[in-house]
Design an enzyme around this catalytic site. Structure first.
Site, PDB file in Angstrom:
ATOM      1  N   CYS A  54      44.364  -9.232  15.261  1.00 49.70           N
ATOM      2  CA  CYS A  54      44.883 -10.813  15.197  1.00 49.70           C
ATOM      3  C   CYS A  54      45.667 -11.259  14.098  1.00 49.70           C
ATOM      4  O   CYS A  54      45.242 -11.059  13.193  1.00 49.70           O
ATOM      5  CB  CYS A  54      43.681 -11.976  15.432  1.00 49.70           C
ATOM      6  SG  CYS A  54      44.109 -13.654  15.856  1.00 49.70           S
ATOM      7  N   CYS A  58      42.087 -16.989   9.535  1.00 53.62           N
ATOM      8  CA  CYS A  58      41.009 -17.685   9.330  1.00 53.62           C
ATOM      9  C   CYS A  58      40.172 -16.413   8.575  1.00 53.62           C
ATOM     10  O   CYS A  58      39.944 -15.717   8.640  1.00 53.62           O
ATOM     11  CB  CYS A  58      40.001 -17.793  11.023  1.00 53.62           C
ATOM     12  SG  CYS A  58      41.197 -18.076  11.967  1.00 53.62           S
ATOM     13  N   CYS A  61      37.556 -14.373   9.708  1.00 58.32           N
ATOM     14  CA  CYS A  61      37.279 -13.840  11.073  1.00 58.32           C
ATOM     15  C   CYS A  61      37.533 -12.325  10.425  1.00 58.32           C
ATOM     16  O   CYS A  61      38.587 -11.822  10.003  1.00 58.32           O
ATOM     17  CB  CYS A  61      38.246 -13.765  11.608  1.00 58.32           C
ATOM     18  SG  CYS A  61      37.815 -13.545  13.257  1.00 58.32           S
ATOM     19  N   CYS A  98      31.289 -14.610  28.538  1.00 63.13           N
ATOM     20  CA  CYS A  98      31.922 -15.024  27.783  1.00 63.13           C
ATOM     21  C   CYS A  98      33.057 -14.110  27.419  1.00 63.13           C
ATOM     22  O   CYS A  98      32.733 -13.076  25.991  1.00 63.13           O
ATOM     23  CB  CYS A  98      32.279 -15.896  26.688  1.00 63.13           C
ATOM     24  SG  CYS A  98      33.229 -16.491  25.553  1.00 63.13           S
ATOM     25  N   CYS A 129      33.321 -17.705  31.125  1.00 63.07           N
ATOM     26  CA  CYS A 129      34.074 -18.485  30.114  1.00 63.07           C
ATOM     27  C   CYS A 129      34.823 -17.547  29.554  1.00 63.07           C
ATOM     28  O   CYS A 129      34.420 -16.360  29.344  1.00 63.07           O
ATOM     29  CB  CYS A 129      32.649 -18.961  28.984  1.00 63.07           C
ATOM     30  SG  CYS A 129      33.045 -19.658  27.208  1.00 63.07           S
ATOM     31  N   CYS A 189      33.451 -26.012  25.512  1.00 60.09           N
ATOM     32  CA  CYS A 189      32.013 -25.318  25.098  1.00 60.09           C
ATOM     33  C   CYS A 189      33.061 -25.814  23.321  1.00 60.09           C
ATOM     34  O   CYS A 189      34.367 -24.928  23.157  1.00 60.09           O
ATOM     35  CB  CYS A 189      32.773 -23.844  25.523  1.00 60.09           C
ATOM     36  SG  CYS A 189      31.066 -22.716  23.942  1.00 60.09           S
ATOM     37  N   ARG A 261      24.472 -24.563  21.278  1.00 57.53           N
ATOM     38  CA  ARG A 261      24.020 -23.105  21.269  1.00 57.53           C
ATOM     39  C   ARG A 261      23.837 -22.452  20.355  1.00 57.53           C
ATOM     40  O   ARG A 261      24.530 -22.920  19.338  1.00 57.53           O
ATOM     41  CB  ARG A 261      25.213 -22.290  22.037  1.00 57.53           C
ATOM     42  CG  ARG A 261      24.535 -20.947  22.174  1.00 57.53           C
ATOM     43  CD  ARG A 261      25.814 -19.760  22.646  1.00 57.53           C
ATOM     44  NE  ARG A 261      25.762 -20.829  23.817  1.00 57.53           N
ATOM     45  CZ  ARG A 261      26.836 -20.993  24.510  1.00 57.53           C
ATOM     46  NH1 ARG A 261      27.731 -20.905  23.973  1.00 57.53           N
ATOM     47  NH2 ARG A 261      27.125 -21.117  26.016  1.00 57.53           N
TER      48      ARG A 261
HETATM   49  N1  SAM Z   1      41.263 -15.843  18.668  1.00 57.01           N
HETATM   50  C1  SAM Z   1      40.033 -17.308  19.134  1.00 57.01           C
HETATM   51  C2  SAM Z   1      40.487 -18.210  18.835  1.00 57.01           C
HETATM   52  O1  SAM Z   1      40.366 -17.961  17.893  1.00 57.01           O
HETATM   53  O2  SAM Z   1      40.446 -19.668  18.994  1.00 57.01           O
HETATM   54  C3  SAM Z   1      38.904 -16.751  20.420  1.00 57.01           C
HETATM   55  C4  SAM Z   1      38.107 -15.751  19.720  1.00 57.01           C
HETATM   56  S1  SAM Z   1      37.797 -15.726  17.542  1.00 57.01           S
HETATM   57  C5  SAM Z   1      36.989 -14.513  16.625  1.00 57.01           C
HETATM   58  C6  SAM Z   1      36.368 -17.033  18.321  1.00 57.01           C
HETATM   59  C7  SAM Z   1      35.494 -18.041  17.319  1.00 57.01           C
HETATM   60  O3  SAM Z   1      34.462 -17.143  16.400  1.00 57.01           O
HETATM   61  C8  SAM Z   1      36.085 -18.621  16.471  1.00 57.01           C
HETATM   62  O4  SAM Z   1      36.483 -19.843  16.337  1.00 57.01           O
HETATM   63  C9  SAM Z   1      34.758 -18.937  15.748  1.00 57.01           C
HETATM   64  O5  SAM Z   1      34.762 -20.134  15.385  1.00 57.01           O
HETATM   65  C10 SAM Z   1      34.074 -17.751  15.384  1.00 57.01           C
HETATM   66  N2  SAM Z   1      34.345 -16.700  14.797  1.00 57.01           N
HETATM   67  C11 SAM Z   1      34.774 -15.668  14.217  1.00 57.01           C
HETATM   68  N3  SAM Z   1      34.188 -14.984  13.234  1.00 57.01           N
HETATM   69  C12 SAM Z   1      33.296 -15.891  12.375  1.00 57.01           C
HETATM   70  C13 SAM Z   1      32.097 -15.472  11.742  1.00 57.01           C
HETATM   71  N4  SAM Z   1      32.157 -14.492  10.892  1.00 57.01           N
HETATM   72  N5  SAM Z   1      31.225 -15.978  11.351  1.00 57.01           N
HETATM   73  C14 SAM Z   1      30.887 -17.144  12.540  1.00 57.01           C
HETATM   74  N6  SAM Z   1      31.800 -17.562  13.549  1.00 57.01           N
HETATM   75  C15 SAM Z   1      33.034 -16.262  13.226  1.00 57.01           C
HETATM   76  C1  DTB Z   2      31.623 -19.543  18.978  1.00 52.62           C
HETATM   77  O1  DTB Z   2      31.486 -20.812  18.873  1.00 52.62           O
HETATM   78  N1  DTB Z   2      30.905 -18.517  18.790  1.00 52.62           N
HETATM   79  C2  DTB Z   2      31.499 -17.322  19.084  1.00 52.62           C
HETATM   80  C3  DTB Z   2      32.484 -17.327  20.554  1.00 52.62           C
HETATM   81  N2  DTB Z   2      32.492 -19.000  19.732  1.00 52.62           N
HETATM   82  C4  DTB Z   2      32.458 -17.118  20.631  1.00 52.62           C
HETATM   83  C5  DTB Z   2      31.669 -15.510  18.644  1.00 52.62           C
HETATM   84  C6  DTB Z   2      30.977 -16.089  16.973  1.00 52.62           C
HETATM   85  C7  DTB Z   2      31.272 -13.935  16.630  1.00 52.62           C
HETATM   86  C8  DTB Z   2      31.141 -14.070  15.040  1.00 52.62           C
HETATM   87  C9  DTB Z   2      32.204 -13.392  15.214  1.00 52.62           C
HETATM   88  C10 DTB Z   2      32.169 -11.851  15.897  1.00 52.62           C
HETATM   89  O2  DTB Z   2      30.892 -11.277  16.307  1.00 52.62           O
HETATM   90  O3  DTB Z   2      32.893 -10.930  15.416  1.00 52.62           O
HETATM   91 FE1  SF4 Z   3      42.081 -14.413  15.489  1.00 55.41          FE
HETATM   92 FE2  SF4 Z   3      39.247 -14.098  14.201  1.00 55.41          FE
HETATM   93 FE3  SF4 Z   3      41.272 -16.650  14.031  1.00 55.41          FE
HETATM   94 FE4  SF4 Z   3      40.392 -16.440  16.186  1.00 55.41          FE
HETATM   95  S1  SF4 Z   3      39.418 -16.010  14.750  1.00 55.41           S
HETATM   96  S2  SF4 Z   3      42.456 -16.636  15.700  1.00 55.41           S
HETATM   97  S3  SF4 Z   3      40.820 -13.265  16.223  1.00 55.41           S
HETATM   98  S4  SF4 Z   3      41.603 -14.337  13.180  1.00 55.41           S
END
Ligand code: SAM
Ligand code: DTB
Ligand code: SF4
Length: 335
Positions: A54, A58, A61, A98, A129, A189, A261
């Protein structure tokens, strides 16, 4: 039933978070009981349909290309593989599926493939979702047309802390996507992540941003940061578990009718902490041994926890369709 407010002030929310623990939980649980069956939990399953690589930054992430988290980038998954996962999720008890993609936003050329996935998953009798990043109004409409029920897009953190976490898109971009989602008639959501080094006042800021959206999100995922090696937040200090419960309780008070959730990092939570969160107002979980890239509790562990707590899973859309006019699973004949 208590009135649903959209005008919560930061001071009011901070005062809730500051309450003695028992007072906060009693208030949250009373509202939880007034709006929901306190022994019923909605069960969703996540699937990463496009992992890693990506371009966004973030800080939490593991899927951001710029961090060395060891997550391998994949192409968009084929329909049959998505369906195999959806069938397995349904067989294991999920009622919502989802699909998540590590995109800044979907490309228009991906939409036909996404539409096919959404239609086929829905045809299995699951709620659908998706979480695909930022959406234009046209894309939100296209997903709705394809049969999507919910769109997940989180606010992540307080507006004033957001700049510490993400630089490649702004807080307003998130509000704009949520606006497109609502306008397209999709259910929302939307929640955030706790434990990223924010203060309690900033937690109140995130909660205020959620509770003062034009409509409360239908589902509110409360994520605890998963501290993934290689990401900038890997070394973040562990959040006091009671602080996490406080946030769940405050979210229940602010958004009494929404589904809350218990989301990321549940694998690292004790059964006792999860039980406290359910008492404080959480009534939904992700089921299945993986979230997107990180671990989630084994299905057997969740089943055992539900049994120990006397919790049952909420029935899905196909159960509602075969139920009586009341829409519950009491089995009464349709009027
Ligand atoms: N890329 C898209 C976006 O960011 O909108 C969708 C996928 S992204 C991985 C979805 C969500 O996963 C993020 O907005 C965040 O809230 C959650 N997330 C990702 N990494 C995480 C982490 N290490 N701990 C907790 N939540 C996480
Ligand atoms: C959200 O708020 N939590 C979920 C869902 N939306 C997509 C994602 C959690 C992802 C946690 C990190 C991972 O597994 O990569
Ligand atoms: Fe990309 Fe992760 Fe940010 Fe979603 S949360 S936009 S997958 S870096």
């Amino acid at each position: 039933m208590a009135e649903i407010r959209h005008d919560w002030t930061r001071e009011e929310i901070l005062a809730l978070l500051d309450l003695p623990f028992a007072d906060l939980l009693a208030r949250a649980h009373a509202l939880h009981r007034a709006h929901h069956d306190p022994n019923a939990v909605q069960v969703s399953t996540l699937l990463s349909i496009k992992t890693g690589g990506c371009p966004e930054d973030c800080a939490y992430c593991p899927q951001a290309q710029r961090y060395q988290s060891g997550v391998e980038a994949t192409a968009l998954m084929e329909l049959e593989q998505v369906l195999d996962n959806a069938r397995a999720a349904k067989a294991a008890g999920a009622t919502r599926f989802c699909m998540g993609a590590a995109w800044r936003s979907p490309k228009d050329r991906d939409l036909p493939k996404l539409a096919a996935m959404i239609g086929a998953v829905k045809a299995l009798g699951l709620e659908t979702c998706a979480t695909l990043g930022m959406l234009s109004q046209t894309q939100a409409h296209a997903l709705k047309q394809a049969g999507l029920d919910y769109y997940n897009h989180t606010l992540d953190t307080a507006p004033e802390y957001y700049g510490q976490i993400i630089h490649t898109r702004g807080f307003q971009d998130r509000l704009d996507t949520l606006g497109h989602v609502r306008k397209a008639g999709l259910r929302t959501c939307c929640g955030g992540i706790i434990g990223m080094g924010e203060t309690r006042a900033e937690r109140a800021g995130l909660l205020q941003a959620l509770a003062t959206l034009p409509a409360h999100p239908d589902s509110v995922p409360i994520n605890r940061l998963v501290r993934v090696a290689g990401t900038p937040l890997a070394g973040q200090v562990e959040l006091d578990p009671f602080e996490f419960v406080r946030v769940v309780a405050a979210a229940r008070i602010l958004m009494p009718a929404s589904m809350l959730r218990l989301s990321a990092d549940r694998e690292q939570m004790s059964d006792e902490l999860q039980a406290l969160c359910l008492f404080a107002g959480a009534n939904s979980i992700f089921h299945g041994e993986r979230l997107l890239t990180t671990a989630n509790p084994a299905i057997e562990r969740d089943r055992a926890l539900f049994a120990r707590l006397g919790v049952h899973a909420l029935p899905g859309p196909d159960a509602a369709a075969s139920a009586g006019a009341c829409g519950c699973d009491c089995g009464s004949a349709a009027a």
